[in-house]
Design a protein around this motif. Structure first.
Motif, short mmCIF file in Angstrom:
data_model
loop_
_atom_site.label_atom_id
_atom_site.label_comp_id
_atom_site.label_asym_id
_atom_site.label_seq_id
_atom_site.Cartn_x
_atom_site.Cartn_y
_atom_site.Cartn_z
N SER A 6 17.22 22.38 1.03
CA SER A 6 18.12 22.90 2.06
C SER A 6 19.48 22.24 1.92
CB SER A 6 17.54 22.61 3.44
OG SER A 6 18.39 23.12 4.44
N THR A 7 20.53 23.03 2.03
CA THR A 7 21.89 22.51 1.96
C THR A 7 22.78 23.26 2.94
OG1 THR A 7 23.83 22.15 0.56
CG2 THR A 7 22.45 24.03 0.01
N SER A 8 23.75 22.56 3.49
CA SER A 8 24.73 23.21 4.36
C SER A 8 25.79 23.95 3.56
CB SER A 8 25.39 22.17 5.27
OG SER A 8 26.10 21.22 4.48
N GLN A 9 25.75 23.81 2.23
CA GLN A 9 26.71 24.47 1.35
C GLN A 9 26.31 25.92 1.05
OE1 GLN A 9 29.64 22.86 0.61
NE2 GLN A 9 28.70 21.49 2.10
N ALA A 12 22.36 29.12 6.20
CA ALA A 12 21.04 28.77 6.73
C ALA A 12 20.15 30.00 6.71
CB ALA A 12 21.18 28.25 8.16
N GLN A 19 15.55 27.98 2.18
CA GLN A 19 16.55 28.37 1.19
C GLN A 19 15.93 28.35 -0.20
OE1 GLN A 19 19.62 25.48 1.96
NE2 GLN A 19 20.88 26.97 3.05
N PRO A 37 29.05 30.21 3.89
CA PRO A 37 28.46 29.26 4.84
C PRO A 37 29.48 28.64 5.80
CG PRO A 37 28.51 28.31 2.63
CD PRO A 37 28.94 29.75 2.51
N ASN A 57 26.27 30.75 -3.46
CA ASN A 57 25.21 30.23 -2.59
C ASN A 57 24.02 29.76 -3.42
OD1 ASN A 57 26.85 30.91 -0.42
ND2 ASN A 57 25.75 32.78 0.05
N GLU A 64 21.69 21.22 -4.93
CA GLU A 64 20.98 20.39 -3.97
C GLU A 64 19.60 20.00 -4.51
OE1 GLU A 64 20.28 18.22 -0.52
OE2 GLU A 64 22.17 19.10 -1.20
#
Length: 125
Positions: A6-9, A12, A19, A37, A57, A64
């Motif tokens: 999971s990454t905020s880049q 979600a 993800q 994002p 994405n 990540e």
């Protein structure tokens, strides 16, 4: 065992999924819509811009997970219209180099949120 990536880049998940999942030295991403994002919106433009965002994405998720687009072995591209295949393919070619991953690409009736494209990949670690 499986490990959640999971990454905020990348956007979600918009449902009960991850993800990506890492297992057995492989990373399996969920289909990535062309959601920026930072804004939560699709980029302005058409299929080219949406393909680029979907692949950015994917790239962020793979980074990540500790791998890269160079390690992608399989991609699946879902298009809302097969007429978008050629422009999608032109942008796709900017992200991958030989030896290219195997790929399936096909049109589907609809994509979530009215997207023009969704892309998922499988990558080695």
């Amino acid at each position: 065992m499986k490990k959640v990536i999971s990454t905020s880049q990348a956007p979600a998940a918009i449902g009960p999924y991850s993800q990506a999942i890492e297992t057995g030295g492989m990373v399996f991403t969920s289909g990535q819509l062309p959601i920026n994002p930072a804004t939560g919106e699709f980029p302005d433009g058409g299929i080219r811009e949406q393909t680029r965002q979907s692949l950015l994405n994917v790239k962020a998720i793979l980074e990540e997970a500790g791998t890269t687009l160079d390690n992608v072995v399989k991609t699946t591209v879902y298009l809302s219209s097969i007429n978008d295949f050629l422009p999608m393919n032109e942008v796709y070619a900017e992200f991958f180099q030989a030896p290219f991953p195997s790929r399936s690409a096909f049109a589907v009736k609809d994509l979530p949120k009215g997207a023009l494209v969704e892309i998922e990949v499988v990558a080695a670690k």
